[in-house]
Design a protein around this motif. Sequence first.
Motif, PDB file in Angstrom:
ATOM      1  N   ASN A   1      -0.063   0.687  10.064  1.00 44.62           N
ATOM      2  CA  ASN A   1       0.174   1.704   9.052  1.00 44.62           C
ATOM      3  C   ASN A   1      -0.360   1.332   7.674  1.00 44.62           C
ATOM      4  O   ASN A   1      -0.857   2.187   6.945  1.00 44.62           O
ATOM      5  CB  ASN A   1       1.678   1.984   8.944  1.00 44.62           C
ATOM      6  CG  ASN A   1       2.216   2.663  10.180  1.00 44.62           C
ATOM      7  OD1 ASN A   1       1.475   3.300  10.924  1.00 44.62           O
ATOM      8  ND2 ASN A   1       3.516   2.524  10.415  1.00 44.62           N
ATOM      9  N   PHE A   2      -0.236   0.039   7.331  1.00 47.69           N
ATOM     10  CA  PHE A   2      -0.572  -0.358   5.971  1.00 47.69           C
ATOM     11  C   PHE A   2      -1.719  -1.356   5.902  1.00 47.69           C
ATOM     12  O   PHE A   2      -2.082  -1.802   4.824  1.00 47.69           O
ATOM     13  CB  PHE A   2       0.662  -0.961   5.294  1.00 47.69           C
ATOM     14  CG  PHE A   2       1.820  -0.020   5.252  1.00 47.69           C
ATOM     15  CD1 PHE A   2       1.810   1.073   4.409  1.00 47.69           C
ATOM     16  CD2 PHE A   2       2.912  -0.211   6.081  1.00 47.69           C
ATOM     17  CE1 PHE A   2       2.882   1.947   4.374  1.00 47.69           C
ATOM     18  CE2 PHE A   2       3.978   0.654   6.069  1.00 47.69           C
ATOM     19  CZ  PHE A   2       3.969   1.751   5.204  1.00 47.69           C
ATOM     20  N   GLY A   3      -2.261  -1.705   7.037  1.00 45.37           N
ATOM     21  CA  GLY A   3      -3.416  -2.586   7.018  1.00 45.37           C
ATOM     22  C   GLY A   3      -4.693  -1.869   6.647  1.00 45.37           C
ATOM     23  O   GLY A   3      -5.729  -2.495   6.441  1.00 45.37           O
ATOM     24  N   GLN A   4      -4.625  -0.543   6.559  1.00 41.13           N
ATOM     25  CA  GLN A   4      -5.772   0.271   6.158  1.00 41.13           C
ATOM     26  C   GLN A   4      -5.271   1.314   5.172  1.00 41.13           C
ATOM     27  O   GLN A   4      -4.091   1.662   5.148  1.00 41.13           O
ATOM     28  CB  GLN A   4      -6.398   0.933   7.382  1.00 41.13           C
ATOM     29  CG  GLN A   4      -5.434   1.753   8.195  1.00 41.13           C
ATOM     30  CD  GLN A   4      -6.036   2.246   9.494  1.00 41.13           C
ATOM     31  OE1 GLN A   4      -7.229   2.117   9.711  1.00 41.13           O
ATOM     32  NE2 GLN A   4      -5.209   2.810  10.355  1.00 41.13           N
ATOM     33  N   PRO A   5      -6.138   1.828   4.316  1.00 47.35           N
ATOM     34  CA  PRO A   5      -5.704   2.786   3.289  1.00 47.35           C
ATOM     35  C   PRO A   5      -5.276   4.122   3.906  1.00 47.35           C
ATOM     36  O   PRO A   5      -5.714   4.492   4.986  1.00 47.35           O
ATOM     37  CB  PRO A   5      -6.940   2.948   2.418  1.00 47.35           C
ATOM     38  CG  PRO A   5      -8.079   2.615   3.318  1.00 47.35           C
ATOM     39  CD  PRO A   5      -7.575   1.553   4.239  1.00 47.35           C
ATOM     40  N   ILE A   6      -4.396   4.815   3.202  1.00 47.21           N
ATOM     41  CA  ILE A   6      -3.980   6.158   3.604  1.00 47.21           C
ATOM     42  C   ILE A   6      -5.023   7.158   3.109  1.00 47.21           C
ATOM     43  O   ILE A   6      -5.417   7.142   1.943  1.00 47.21           O
ATOM     44  CB  ILE A   6      -2.599   6.496   3.010  1.00 47.21           C
ATOM     45  CG1 ILE A   6      -1.554   5.502   3.533  1.00 47.21           C
ATOM     46  CG2 ILE A   6      -2.198   7.928   3.330  1.00 47.21           C
ATOM     47  CD1 ILE A   6      -0.181   5.695   2.921  1.00 47.21           C
TER      48      ILE A   6
ATOM     49  N   VAL B   1      -1.955   0.337  -0.389  1.00 46.16           N
ATOM     50  CA  VAL B   1      -0.525   0.049  -0.472  1.00 46.16           C
ATOM     51  C   VAL B   1      -0.326  -1.260  -1.210  1.00 46.16           C
ATOM     52  O   VAL B   1      -0.918  -2.285  -0.851  1.00 46.16           O
ATOM     53  CB  VAL B   1       0.080  -0.035   0.941  1.00 46.16           C
ATOM     54  CG1 VAL B   1       1.561  -0.387   0.853  1.00 46.16           C
ATOM     55  CG2 VAL B   1      -0.110   1.282   1.657  1.00 46.16           C
ATOM     56  N   GLY B   2       0.492  -1.262  -2.244  1.00 45.89           N
ATOM     57  CA  GLY B   2       0.704  -2.464  -3.031  1.00 45.89           C
ATOM     58  C   GLY B   2       1.695  -3.419  -2.388  1.00 45.89           C
ATOM     59  O   GLY B   2       2.543  -3.035  -1.582  1.00 45.89           O
ATOM     60  N   SER B   3       1.586  -4.720  -2.733  1.00 47.13           N
ATOM     61  CA  SER B   3       2.487  -5.804  -2.313  1.00 47.13           C
ATOM     62  C   SER B   3       2.630  -5.936  -0.802  1.00 47.13           C
ATOM     63  O   SER B   3       3.648  -6.364  -0.309  1.00 47.13           O
ATOM     64  CB  SER B   3       3.878  -5.623  -2.935  1.00 47.13           C
ATOM     65  OG  SER B   3       4.529  -4.505  -2.354  1.00 47.13           O
ATOM     66  N   LYS B   4       1.601  -5.547  -0.048  1.00 46.81           N
ATOM     67  CA  LYS B   4       1.703  -5.688   1.402  1.00 46.81           C
ATOM     68  C   LYS B   4       1.487  -7.125   1.850  1.00 46.81           C
ATOM     69  O   LYS B   4       1.890  -7.505   2.935  1.00 46.81           O
ATOM     70  CB  LYS B   4       0.709  -4.770   2.103  1.00 46.81           C
ATOM     71  CG  LYS B   4      -0.763  -5.091   1.819  1.00 46.81           C
ATOM     72  CD  LYS B   4      -1.664  -4.107   2.507  1.00 46.81           C
ATOM     73  CE  LYS B   4      -3.139  -4.421   2.228  1.00 46.81           C
ATOM     74  NZ  LYS B   4      -4.029  -3.422   2.858  1.00 46.81           N
ATOM     75  N   GLY B   5       0.849  -7.944   1.011  1.00 50.02           N
ATOM     76  CA  GLY B   5       0.625  -9.333   1.382  1.00 50.02           C
ATOM     77  C   GLY B   5       1.927 -10.086   1.551  1.00 50.02           C
ATOM     78  O   GLY B   5       2.095 -10.883   2.468  1.00 50.02           O
ATOM     79  N   THR B   6       2.906  -9.822   0.660  1.00 56.60           N
ATOM     80  CA  THR B   6       4.192 -10.492   0.754  1.00 56.60           C
ATOM     81  C   THR B   6       4.916 -10.113   2.031  1.00 56.60           C
ATOM     82  O   THR B   6       5.509 -10.948   2.713  1.00 56.60           O
ATOM     83  CB  THR B   6       5.051 -10.127  -0.471  1.00 56.60           C
ATOM     84  OG1 THR B   6       4.342 -10.465  -1.660  1.00 56.60           O
ATOM     85  CG2 THR B   6       6.386 -10.855  -0.426  1.00 56.60           C
ATOM     86  N   SER B   7       4.873  -8.849   2.398  1.00 56.99           N
ATOM     87  CA  SER B   7       5.546  -8.400   3.617  1.00 56.99           C
ATOM     88  C   SER B   7       4.910  -9.014   4.853  1.00 56.99           C
ATOM     89  O   SER B   7       5.598  -9.418   5.793  1.00 56.99           O
ATOM     90  CB  SER B   7       5.494  -6.864   3.695  1.00 56.99           C
ATOM     91  OG  SER B   7       6.114  -6.287   2.571  1.00 56.99           O
TER      92      SER B   7
END
Length: 535
Positions: free
Chosen positions: A227-232, A275-281
Motif C-alpha cells: 500500500n505504501f511502498g509506492q505512491p498513491i 507517504v511520509g515517515s514510512k521508513g520508521t514503520s
Amino acid sequence: MASFRDWLGRVVLGRELMDQVADGRIGSVRNPFSGHPADGLTPQRMAAILRAAANGEPESYFELAEDIEERDLHYSAVVATRKRSVAQLPISVKAASDSADHQKHAALVQSWIDDDVLRASLFDMLDAIGKGLSVMETDWQYQRGNMLPRELIWRTQRWFTFDQADGETVLLREGISGEPLAPHKFVIHRHKAKSGLTIRSGIARIACWAWMFKAFTVKDWAIFCQNFGQPIRIGKYGRGASEAEKDVLWRAVSGIAGDCAAILPREMMIELTEVGSKGTSTDMYERRADWHNREISKLVLGQTTTTDAVSGGHAVSQEHRLVQEDIERADAMILSSTINMQLIRNIVAFNFGPQDQYPTIRIGRPDEVPLKDFADAFSKLAPEGLTADESFLRERMGIPAPKPGAILIGGRKPGPAPEGDVPPPVSKKEQPGKTVHSMFDGLFNKSAHARSTSDDVIDALTSRLDRDAAGAISGMVDEVRTALMQATDLRDAAERIAKLNLSPDGLTEAMARGMALAHLAGQAALVDDLRGSDE
C-alpha cells in the motif's frame, strides 16, 4: 519361515519381521495426504490444536509442525542444520570384549553400517527433534546369509497415536483406538527438548507460537509495502467530465500499479503523493521479525552467532560454536542409545542368538586433543623421553605411509654416526673449573699444536679472580647488611654505615693476585711460542 529369538530371548517369526505393516492407504485412517492447519491460523485455533495433542489426539499438531517447517525459512534452516550436524558424524563400533565371539558380533554390525543403511536414515530419525518422536519401520531381510535391516523407512507421525492409558505408548492408527506396534518392526526415537510427555517435548510445540506471531508481522509488512511502498495515484477531472471520461481516467490511474488509486474532479490531472515517515514503520516490522528469528535460533541451536551476524567478534563466535557442539554431542548420544537398544542388540540376537553382552555403536567425533595442541605437546615431550609408534602418529595426523619409490619430503636430518661409547660434549657451563696450576702445566709441557687456547687461559684466570674477589666482597656486604638490619630509620642507617670500618685489603689482595697471574700466563705463552719456533 524360520523363527528367531530377540535379545530378550522371545521368539519372533521371520514373516512378521519381513512384512510391511505401516504403509499408507487413501481412504483409510493412514491417509498419505496431509491437512494444513496453518492456513488462516489464529491464536484460538493454535491453542485448540496444542490442547488436543496434549490430551491424546496429536494428528493436527503433527500436521502443524510439518507446515511450520515448510513455511518458515529460518525455522527450516536451523532445524535442518541441527539434523545434518549429527547425521554426518562418524559412526564407530565397539565390541563387548576382546573375545573371538564378541569380535565376530562387532564385525557383523560394522559390515551392516558400511552398507550405509543406517547413515541414510539418520536425518529422518532426527525428525524427532521438532516433533518429539520419529518412527522408522524396519525392513528386515536376509543379506549374505544374515538377517539384517535392509532399509529403515520413515513413517509420518500422523499415522500413529498414543495409548490413552499412559500417554506414552505409541500405537499404530488402525480402527478406532489404534493397535500395538509389531515387535521389533519399528524404531521409535524420542528426542525431548524438556521432560514430560513425548508429545509435549518437541521444539515445534514451543516454536509454533513464535512462528505464528512472526507470520502476522510478515503479513502486515507485506500489506504495508503493497500500500505504501509506492505512491498513491490521484486522478482529477473537471466538473463537466462525462461518465465515459471518468472511466477512462480511472483505468489510467488504476493501470499504473497496485490498488492504491483514486479519481477526483479537477481537469483530469494525475498527481503522485508520497507517504511520509514510512521508513520508521518499515523498520518496526523488520526488527520484530528479526527478534522472532533470534528466539527461534536460541531454541533450536542454543545460540545466534552461527546464523546471524552479531557484534562480539571472533571470541563470541567461538563461544557460541562450543554451545552448538554441546547440543550436537547430546543429540548424537541420544540417537546412539536408541539405535543400540532397538537395532544393534537384535541384529546380533537374530544371527547369533541372545547374548550376555552386545556390541555398541557410537555416533560422534572422537574426543581427541586438537591436532595443533597434540603436535606441540609431542614436540616438547619427545626430547624428554616420550615415545610413540609411527603408525599411531601417522593415523592421528592423517598422513599415510609413503609408497616404495615415492619422492619423499621431510624426514629426520642426517647427523654424525655415533663412535663407540664416546660421551657427548659438555658445555662450558658444565665443565669443572680448572686450576691455574694445571693451565701452566699445559702451557709448558704440551706441544704448540696441542696447547690450550688463549680463551681457555682467560676463562680460568677470570674464574679464579671471581672466586677470590667474591670472598673479599662478601665480608664487606655482610657488615653493611648487619648495619641496615639494626637501623631504626634512614638517618640511623646512614650513621651506622659511616661508622663502619670497611677494609678493602682483601679485595686489593685478590686484584693483585689476579694481575700477577695474568702477567705470568702471558710470559708463559711467550716462552711456549719461542720454543715452538726453535723446533
